[in-house]
Design an enzyme around this catalytic site. Structure first.
Site, short mmCIF file in Angstrom:
data_model
loop_
_atom_site.label_atom_id
_atom_site.label_comp_id
_atom_site.label_asym_id
_atom_site.label_seq_id
_atom_site.Cartn_x
_atom_site.Cartn_y
_atom_site.Cartn_z
N ARG A 175 -2.34 -1.98 -3.82
CA ARG A 175 -3.59 -1.25 -3.67
C ARG A 175 -3.51 -0.04 -4.60
O ARG A 175 -2.59 0.76 -4.51
CB ARG A 175 -3.74 -0.78 -2.23
N GLY B 95 -11.96 1.62 11.93
CA GLY B 95 -11.53 1.87 13.32
C GLY B 95 -12.68 2.21 14.25
O GLY B 95 -12.80 1.64 15.34
N LYS C 212 3.29 0.73 3.22
CA LYS C 212 2.85 -0.31 4.15
C LYS C 212 2.92 -1.63 3.42
O LYS C 212 2.51 -1.70 2.25
CB LYS C 212 1.41 -0.07 4.59
N HIS D 263 -14.51 -0.55 16.82
CA HIS D 263 -14.09 -0.41 18.22
C HIS D 263 -14.95 0.46 19.10
O HIS D 263 -14.79 0.43 20.32
CB HIS D 263 -12.65 0.12 18.27
N ARG E 135 -12.29 15.31 6.75
CA ARG E 135 -13.02 15.68 5.52
C ARG E 135 -14.46 16.04 5.86
O ARG E 135 -15.06 15.42 6.73
CB ARG E 135 -13.01 14.50 4.53
N ASN F 66 0.87 -1.17 0.00
CA ASN F 66 0.00 0.00 0.00
C ASN F 66 0.92 1.22 0.00
O ASN F 66 1.48 1.60 1.03
CB ASN F 66 -0.89 -0.04 1.24
N HIS G 214 -13.16 2.72 -0.96
CA HIS G 214 -13.25 1.71 0.11
C HIS G 214 -13.87 0.41 -0.41
O HIS G 214 -14.36 -0.41 0.37
CB HIS G 214 -14.15 2.17 1.28
N GLU H 267 -8.36 -5.17 4.26
CA GLU H 267 -8.17 -4.86 2.84
C GLU H 267 -6.95 -5.59 2.27
O GLU H 267 -6.96 -6.03 1.12
CB GLU H 267 -8.02 -3.34 2.66
N ASN I 214 -10.90 6.83 9.62
CA ASN I 214 -10.54 8.22 9.35
C ASN I 214 -11.30 8.72 8.12
O ASN I 214 -11.84 9.81 8.11
CB ASN I 214 -9.04 8.32 9.09
N GLY J 199 -16.07 1.94 13.54
CA GLY J 199 -17.13 0.93 13.43
C GLY J 199 -16.79 -0.34 14.21
O GLY J 199 -17.67 -0.97 14.79
N ASP K 39 -9.26 12.25 15.88
CA ASP K 39 -9.19 10.94 16.53
C ASP K 39 -10.46 10.72 17.36
O ASP K 39 -10.67 11.38 18.39
CB ASP K 39 -7.94 10.92 17.42
N MET K 40 -11.31 9.81 16.91
CA MET K 40 -12.61 9.61 17.56
C MET K 40 -12.45 9.21 19.03
O MET K 40 -13.30 9.56 19.87
CB MET K 40 -13.44 8.57 16.80
P1 ADP Z 1 -7.99 4.68 8.45
O1 ADP Z 1 -9.24 5.15 7.81
O2 ADP Z 1 -6.91 5.73 8.46
O3 ADP Z 1 -7.54 3.30 8.02
P2 ADP Z 1 -8.96 3.43 10.88
O4 ADP Z 1 -9.93 2.57 10.15
O5 ADP Z 1 -7.88 2.79 11.66
O6 ADP Z 1 -8.34 4.58 9.99
O7 ADP Z 1 -9.84 4.32 11.88
C1 ADP Z 1 -9.28 5.36 12.61
C2 ADP Z 1 -10.37 5.95 13.50
O8 ADP Z 1 -10.86 4.95 14.37
C3 ADP Z 1 -9.85 7.08 14.38
O9 ADP Z 1 -10.80 8.11 14.44
C4 ADP Z 1 -9.75 6.40 15.72
O10 ADP Z 1 -9.86 7.31 16.77
C5 ADP Z 1 -10.92 5.48 15.67
N1 ADP Z 1 -10.85 4.46 16.71
C6 ADP Z 1 -9.96 3.45 16.83
N2 ADP Z 1 -10.20 2.76 17.99
C7 ADP Z 1 -11.25 3.37 18.59
C8 ADP Z 1 -11.98 3.16 19.81
N3 ADP Z 1 -11.66 2.18 20.65
N4 ADP Z 1 -13.00 4.00 20.08
C9 ADP Z 1 -13.34 5.01 19.27
N5 ADP Z 1 -12.70 5.25 18.11
C10 ADP Z 1 -11.68 4.46 17.77
#
Ligand code: ADP
Length: 370
Positions: free
Chosen positions: A66, A304, A14, A308, A216, A7, A155, A355, A186, A306, A256-257
């Protein structure tokens, strides 16, 4: 046999090495802040050999790349030859940064290991099945065709992967399955999948459209762009604002969520607002896709956020009992694969995306045919 999945980002590489057909990850790494992809690829290949991950590069059967934009040209993964490279070059216009970086990775591998076949797997390919009436914007068809303006969607590899997994969980064949898949990371996008095929998705001509994201904006009235320009903010600055200074970052101060949620818990009003804005936009797309699909078998959370964030999932699904869609709070809190209660009309699922594995599988499949 090993499959190397690459990637290539604008300043990072990566990579993951899969053993096939076992589908197991043998090795993975990330090179950050590389000067150029040629040097990056050299370091990567040296790393694989020096760390004794493999005895010889000849053990790599295929390299899977990718590639973000397959545009109107590619509707599936393809073995890379000079013609394919020319076509991906053409598509650089649509995604200069992304496809440019992906191509650099391809060129670097071609120079270093020309004997190893390479495969391109496109983020857009899965969405090539979106019917014209959803793919076209209500602009002049002449204009759209001349400039290749349409909804391409992104995606795709992730939406496709989780759909395949959802078919396993629900024990229904994919071609009979209607799903709404939510990739919330993200970057974030929703996809309506009918009988295993993408029929609509929230990202469009570029990955800027649709849901609110880390930095975004997602959907906005396009007039805001002209209005800002007239008020002295030039187009490039507006482009930067919409891509890098909007979304969660703009409202809550961070993309960062996890941090947004922590801030909201501690009483930060803007963080709370950011979550409400994020959630309401996801709800709107789910609603639209439920009607578009008619029958929905499952809603899938991935990415991330969805995967976590149990609390964001719960907020998104709030009120869904009116439609006999019922989340099980306990299952949700422990991130079970299935988080719906048995009484729910629709399965609610949490499925980690992969992916890279999908790219490895597609590359392996193409190599067998090659
Ligand atoms: P990318 O789109 O860059 O691949 P990811 O799919 O890893 O990113 O998602 C990153 C997002 O997921 C960030 O906003 C991060 O804060 C969020 N995230 C990861 N773990 C958690 C968690 N435990 N609770 C809430 N948000 C999370």
């Amino acid at each position: 046999m090993y499959i190397l999945v690459l990637n290539s980002g604008s300043s990072s590489l990566k990579y993951k090495l899969f053993e096939m057909p076992a589908k197991s990850v043998h090795y993975s790494g990330t090179l950050e802040e590389i000067d150029n992809h040629h040097d990056g690829v050299e370091v990567l290949l040296a790393d694989l050999q020096q760390s004794k991950v493999i005895d010889s590069l000849d053990e790599i059967g295929v390299i899977g790349h990718r590639v973000v934009h397959g545009g109107w040209i590619f509707d599936s993964a393809t073995v890379i030859d000079d013609h394919v490279i020319e076509e991906i070059e053409k598509l650089k216009k649509l995604a200069p940064l992304h496809n440019g970086a992906n191509l650099e990775g391809i060129y670097a591998m071609k120079r270093k290991v020309p004997h190893i076949p390479q495969v391109a797997v496109f983020d857009t390919a899965f969405h090539q099945t979106i019917p014209k009436y959803s793919a076209y914007y209500p602009l002049s068809l002449t204009l759209s065709k001349e400039h290749h303006i349409q909804r391409y969607g992104f995606h795709g590899t992730s939406h496709h992967y989780v759909a395949i997994q959802a078919a396993k969980y629900t024990e229904k064949p994919l071609y009979k399955l209607n799903l709404i898949t939510l990739h919330l990371g993200n970057g974030a996008s929703a996809c309506a999948i009918k009988e295993g095929k993408s029929i609509d998705t929230s990202m469009g001509f570029t990955p800027l459209e649709g849901l609110m994201m880390g930095s975004r904006s997602g959907d906005i009235d396009p007039s805001i762009i002209f209005y800002l320009e007239r008020n002295g903010i030039d187009f490039e600055a507006v482009e930067t604002i919409l891509n890098h200074k909007s979304g969660l970052k703009a409202i809550a101060g961070t993309n960062d969520m996890r941090k947004v949620e922590a801030l909201a818990k501690s009483g930060d009003k803007n963080a709370k607002l950011a979550i409400e804005m994020f959630v309401v936009r996801v709800k709107k797309y789910i609603g639209a896709y439920m009607v578009l699909l008619g029958r929905v078998d499952g809603i899938v959370f991935t990415g991330g956020i969805g995967e976590h964030s149990a609390s964001i999932r719960a907020l998104i699904l709030e009120g869904f009992h009116h439609f006999e869609i019922v989340m099980d709070s306990v299952k949700n809190s422990i991130h079970s694969q299935i988080i719906s209660s048995p009484s729910s009309k629709i399965s609610l699922m949490v499925i980690p995306t992969d992916e890279e594995l999908m790219i490895a599988k597609e590359s392996y499949k193409l190599l067998q045919k090659h």
